[in-house]
Write a protein that holds these residues in place. Sequence first.
Motif, PDB file in Angstrom:
ATOM      1  N   ASN A  65       0.861  -1.189   0.000  1.00  0.00           N
ATOM      2  CA  ASN A  65       0.000   0.000   0.000  1.00  0.00           C
ATOM      3  C   ASN A  65       0.898   1.240   0.000  1.00  0.00           C
ATOM      4  O   ASN A  65       0.673   2.187  -0.766  1.00  0.00           O
ATOM      5  CB  ASN A  65      -0.935  -0.022   1.222  1.00  0.00           C
ATOM      6  N   ASP A 129      -3.436   8.847   1.905  1.00  0.00           N
ATOM      7  CA  ASP A 129      -3.279   7.827   2.945  1.00  0.00           C
ATOM      8  C   ASP A 129      -2.886   6.504   2.292  1.00  0.00           C
ATOM      9  O   ASP A 129      -3.727   5.771   1.775  1.00  0.00           O
ATOM     10  CB  ASP A 129      -4.609   7.707   3.706  1.00  0.00           C
ATOM     11  N   ALA A 130      -1.583   6.214   2.315  1.00  0.00           N
ATOM     12  CA  ALA A 130      -1.080   4.944   1.758  1.00  0.00           C
ATOM     13  C   ALA A 130      -0.368   4.172   2.864  1.00  0.00           C
ATOM     14  O   ALA A 130       0.679   3.576   2.641  1.00  0.00           O
ATOM     15  CB  ALA A 130      -0.155   5.229   0.586  1.00  0.00           C
ATOM     16  N   LEU A 131      -0.947   4.210   4.073  1.00  0.00           N
ATOM     17  CA  LEU A 131      -0.290   3.528   5.201  1.00  0.00           C
ATOM     18  C   LEU A 131      -0.565   2.022   5.169  1.00  0.00           C
ATOM     19  O   LEU A 131       0.352   1.217   5.180  1.00  0.00           O
ATOM     20  CB  LEU A 131      -0.773   4.129   6.521  1.00  0.00           C
ATOM     21  N   LEU A 132      -1.837   1.653   5.161  1.00  0.00           N
ATOM     22  CA  LEU A 132      -2.198   0.222   5.186  1.00  0.00           C
ATOM     23  C   LEU A 132      -3.331  -0.019   4.201  1.00  0.00           C
ATOM     24  O   LEU A 132      -4.263   0.774   4.106  1.00  0.00           O
ATOM     25  CB  LEU A 132      -2.689  -0.189   6.575  1.00  0.00           C
ATOM     26  N   VAL A 170      -5.747   5.301  -0.286  1.00  0.00           N
ATOM     27  CA  VAL A 170      -5.360   4.367  -1.339  1.00  0.00           C
ATOM     28  C   VAL A 170      -5.877   2.970  -0.989  1.00  0.00           C
ATOM     29  O   VAL A 170      -5.563   2.434   0.084  1.00  0.00           O
ATOM     30  CB  VAL A 170      -3.818   4.330  -1.490  1.00  0.00           C
ATOM     31  N   VAL A 172      -7.955   1.172   0.613  1.00  0.00           N
ATOM     32  CA  VAL A 172      -8.950   1.263   1.709  1.00  0.00           C
ATOM     33  C   VAL A 172      -8.435   2.290   2.705  1.00  0.00           C
ATOM     34  O   VAL A 172      -7.230   2.496   2.794  1.00  0.00           O
ATOM     35  CB  VAL A 172      -9.143  -0.083   2.461  1.00  0.00           C
ATOM     36  N   PRO A 173      -9.314   2.931   3.465  1.00  0.00           N
ATOM     37  CA  PRO A 173      -8.828   3.822   4.520  1.00  0.00           C
ATOM     38  C   PRO A 173      -7.992   2.985   5.496  1.00  0.00           C
ATOM     39  O   PRO A 173      -8.419   1.892   5.897  1.00  0.00           O
ATOM     40  CB  PRO A 173     -10.115   4.328   5.182  1.00  0.00           C
ATOM     41  N   SER A 174      -6.821   3.457   5.831  1.00  0.00           N
ATOM     42  CA  SER A 174      -5.905   2.642   6.639  1.00  0.00           C
ATOM     43  C   SER A 174      -6.527   2.252   7.968  1.00  0.00           C
ATOM     44  O   SER A 174      -7.109   3.083   8.663  1.00  0.00           O
ATOM     45  CB  SER A 174      -4.613   3.405   6.875  1.00  0.00           C
TER      46      SER A 174
HETATM   47  K   LIG Z   1      -4.664   3.108   2.729  1.00  0.00           K
END
Ligand SMILES: [K+]
Length: 515
Positions: A65, A129-132, A170, A172-174
């Motif tokens: 992600n 938001d590309a954390l998880l 990105v 899904v919302p992390s």
């Molecule tokens: K994400």
Amino acid sequence: MQRITPDQTYPLFNTEATRRLEQAMAAQLAPHTLMQRAGLAVAQLAQAIAPHARTIWIACGPGNNGGDGLEAAHHLARAGRKVVISWLGTTETLPPDARQSWEKARHCANIEWADTPPTDLTGQDLCIDALLGIGVRSSTRPTPSAPTHDTVLAQWLAQLRSSAAPVLAVDVPSGLDADTGQYAPGLEPATHSAAAKPGTAQHTLSLLTLKPGLFTAHGRDAAGQVWWHDLGATAETGLNHEPPTAWLAGPPPRGGRLHASHKGSYGDVAVVGGEGLALRGMGMTGAALLAGSAALHGGAGRVLVSLLDQDQATEIHTQPELMLRRFEALELESLSVVCGCGGGQAVRTVLPAVLQRAQALVLDADALNIISTDGALQQALTARSARQHPTVLTPHPLEAARLLHTTSAQVQAHRLMAARELAKKFQCTVALKGSGTVIAHPDDIPHINPTGNGSLATAGTGDVLAGLLGAGLAAGMMPLQAAIRAVFAHGQVADAWPLDEPLTAGALARRIKIG
Ligand SMILES: [K+]
Ligand SMILES: NC(=O)C1=CN([C@@H]2O[C@H](COP(=O)(O)OP(=O)(O)OC[C@H]3O[C@@H](n4cnc5c(N)ncnc54)[C@H](O)[C@@H]3O)[C@@H](O)[C@H]2O)[C@@H](O)CC1
Ligand SMILES: Nc1ncnc2c1ncn2[C@@H]1O[C@H](COP(=O)(O)OP(=O)(O)O)[C@@H](O)[C@H]1O
């Protein structure tokens, strides 16, 4: 790329199915192709939703992600945007695809790398938001990652959720589980009450597949406007090789009425419910009258109301179109019965006859609660299917929990599974209500309803749904189709509600316009 609106049906795929599709596709493509497509799509959507963003802060996590975020950063920086990356990964643990995107971003001269995210973002900026993504671990087992990693992740998540800048998530919302719409333990927003909506994404770009968790439980609040990019899957591998986990329901086909029709063409609904004040000092006749009104507006030919309080029955002057009937005077064998709305304890006495004789049946509220405590009634309910008598249950999560002998938290944790389990257990159709109502039928792929909003969370709207469903059954619709149609239309009316008018169940029933 598609903006997801309730105007068509979409297939939804859970994490397991998405991973299978990803592998099948990756096997046909040059390495890194999918991530390149994903990053480009994220960059394109970012440019479209925030064309004038001054700063684009991209929070990148340790897995793929994060790789999508790094890939998007490269495109945005090349397009001349001011990009700040905060990256949570380590080069030792970076998956191969994400490593390639990391190296690309590393070589972009005009990207700023910041271990401390910018704190001065405003509505003129954009967060990505590309954390998880779908790799979020939802179990409570300890994570192998270092404690500092988790602390930083929590801090960056909190910063994203409270940012004044809009957020594009990105995939899904992390922190959100893509299968269930629940947050992974420890990753929930800090303020999580209905009255104080937590800061969440304004947009989510779902990659390769659309995921069920974006549309039910906390998904709708967390994701904002959902977009979908299939990364070429439909054309290259055909998403149809993989059966969907669920469908996001679309609008029912437009019917229209035959000119040469009459009230008998649309069937009769009988609403049985509404315990009176006399029995326990709790008057609930309103619930039955709401269901009756909804059945009428939902197109039923005739609506009979059998209140479980004989004394009051003659004194109620509501809609003159509703016909009052004593329960004994109902010819249940030829009626679509809506039973339970405001039924209290009084409904217990009529349930055996209703379950045995009603031609088609909607069971709601107190009827469900009483059935959940009575084995003989449960058997009678299950036996209806062998006689080809359609039955729809409309539980909210607590009613579903009682029927499944579990807790409402457990039901909410796996809404798709709970609805399917109920449908199987009682061999009937189930509409598990709430945000993203799930409609399930034994051996069919379940549907998630895309319409409706929090303004429906007011007393009596469930009774309206039950009445509307009864009208569909009376018109001869198959129970699954009747349930999908009723739930969709019920939410659609709420979505079109004038902003300056409070939504009440009575007014909701009167605005229903189908049939
Ligand atoms: K994400
Ligand atoms: N599935 C696909 O077809 C594609 C996937 N791509 C991207 O790849 C993502 C999936 O990547 P991954 O499988 O690497 O998974 P993620 O990047 O979503 O998450 C895995 C990483 O997060 C950490 N993590 C997970 N749960 C955590 C928790 N509760 N607390 C702290 N850390 C946690 C893990 O240790 C691991 O490092 C998708 O969501 C999507 O963004 C795209 O690049 C392209 C195609
Ligand atoms: N946030 C929401 N989004 C969509 N629908 C909702 C939402 N909140 C409530 N609803 C709908 O409102 C209705 C409430 O029904 P229920 O809980 O049985 O209330 P009551 O028994 O008071 O009528 C259900 O159809 C439910 O799906």
